[in-house]
Design a protein around this motif. Structure first.
Motif, short mmCIF file in Angstrom:
data_model
loop_
_atom_site.label_atom_id
_atom_site.label_comp_id
_atom_site.label_asym_id
_atom_site.label_seq_id
_atom_site.Cartn_x
_atom_site.Cartn_y
_atom_site.Cartn_z
N PHE A 139 2.77 2.66 -1.73
CA PHE A 139 1.85 2.97 -2.83
C PHE A 139 0.68 2.01 -2.83
CE2 PHE A 139 1.93 3.19 -7.84
CZ PHE A 139 0.65 3.72 -7.84
N ASP A 140 0.96 0.72 -2.81
CA ASP A 140 -0.10 -0.28 -2.88
C ASP A 140 -0.94 -0.32 -1.61
OD1 ASP A 140 0.68 -1.00 -5.44
OD2 ASP A 140 1.91 -2.68 -4.77
N HIS A 141 -0.34 0.03 -0.48
CA HIS A 141 -1.10 0.09 0.77
C HIS A 141 -2.02 1.31 0.79
CE1 HIS A 141 -2.13 0.09 4.99
NE2 HIS A 141 -1.44 1.21 5.22
N PHE A 187 2.89 7.66 -8.69
CA PHE A 187 3.13 7.84 -7.25
C PHE A 187 4.57 8.28 -7.00
CE2 PHE A 187 3.85 6.23 -2.88
CZ PHE A 187 2.74 6.77 -2.24
N MET A 188 4.71 9.31 -6.14
CA MET A 188 6.01 9.83 -5.72
C MET A 188 6.03 9.87 -4.19
SD MET A 188 6.13 13.14 -8.24
CE MET A 188 6.52 13.01 -9.98
N THR A 215 4.58 3.67 -11.28
CA THR A 215 3.34 3.60 -12.05
C THR A 215 2.64 2.27 -11.80
OG1 THR A 215 4.48 2.66 -13.97
CG2 THR A 215 4.30 5.06 -13.86
N ARG A 216 1.36 2.26 -12.16
CA ARG A 216 0.56 1.04 -11.99
C ARG A 216 -0.41 0.95 -13.16
NH1 ARG A 216 -1.77 0.68 -5.99
NH2 ARG A 216 -3.56 1.68 -6.99
N LEU A 222 0.38 -5.44 3.59
CA LEU A 222 0.03 -6.13 2.35
C LEU A 222 0.11 -7.65 2.51
CD1 LEU A 222 2.05 -3.91 -0.17
CD2 LEU A 222 -0.37 -3.71 0.44
N GLY A 223 0.52 -8.11 3.69
CA GLY A 223 0.65 -9.54 3.92
C GLY A 223 1.85 -10.16 3.24
#
Length: 234
Positions: free
Chosen positions: A134-136, A108-109, A101-102, A121-122
């Motif tokens: 997920f974040d990407h 997200f799965m 979760t965010r 993401l660096g």
């Protein structure tokens, strides 16, 4: 690695949950990966009429803990379930149980292993590939996912991973991503199948005969992002 199932429309929750149990126990594992059972926890996300999205996670096997979850009493028009077999033993427990979760409302799965996503993401190193994927994939604060952009992000990942199969859910709608790296070693394991029944569409990691016989399922095309919109205010 993991198994995914999503249902949209007139969802028979008990049937979808039973299908997820079958996958988690390896009863439907007709594929090319040695992993058959997925017992390192599970999670679900669904729409609750009048209350938006709800989720549940449990670190126990689904077959042992479904009765302790809200699902048996749930009525919904959208349900996604994730059953997990952790790629790394160090990545077990509540922190790693999907859906992730965010604070911007996304769930997200992920089924697969993308250990190079952190580079986009660096970050100096990977801590949890599914979180980094997920974040990407989903920009923070976004309220939708553009299919072409999403697939481009996957194609741009440095080599080293296998699959980006995922379900991303937001109050405005849900997305199912079907993507595997070129030359993936277990293509059948990462294939996805679609079942259309009167009033409901189901997409799953495996054919589940308990829902319908194998000829009723169709392959989901590779490099696909499916969108499921949610009615506003419902």
């Amino acid at each position: 690695m993991c198994r995914l199932i999503l249902a949209s429309g007139q969802v028979a929750v008990a049937d979808i949950a039973a299908a997820a149990v079958d996958m988690s126990c390896g009863r439907t594992a007709d594929h090319d990966n040695p992993t058959k059972a997925h017992v390192h926890g599970w999670g679900a996300v669904w729409r609750e009429p009048g209350h938006g999205l709800r989720s549940h996670t449990d670190v126990r096997p689904l077959a042992e803990s479904l009765h302790d979850s809200p699902l048996p009493e749930t009525k919904t028009d959208f349900l996604a379930i994730h059953v997990r077999n952790a790629t790394l033993e160090s990545q077990r427990g509540p922190r790693f149980t999907h859906p992730l979760t965010r604070d911007d409302g996304w769930y997200f799965m992920h089924n697969g292993y993308l250990p190079t996503a952190y580079q986009r993401l660096g970050l100096p190193a990977s801590e949890f590939d599914s979180r980094e994927y997920f974040d990407h994939l989903v920009p923070h604060g976004a309220n939708s996912l553009d299919p072409e952009t999403a697939l481009g992000k996957l194609d741009s990942l440095p080599p080293g991973g296998n699959s980006g199969n995922a379900i991303a859910v937001h109050p405005a709608g849900a997305y199912l991503v079907h993507w595997s790296a070129p030359g993936v070693a277990t293509p059948v394991f990462f294939a996805m199948r679609r079942l259309r029944l009167p009033g409901v569409e189901i997409i799953a990691s495996e054919v589940v005969p308990g829902l319908a016989p194998a000829p009723s399922w169709e392959p989901l095309p590779a490099n696909t992002v499916e969108h499921f919109s949610f009615p506003e205010g419902v």
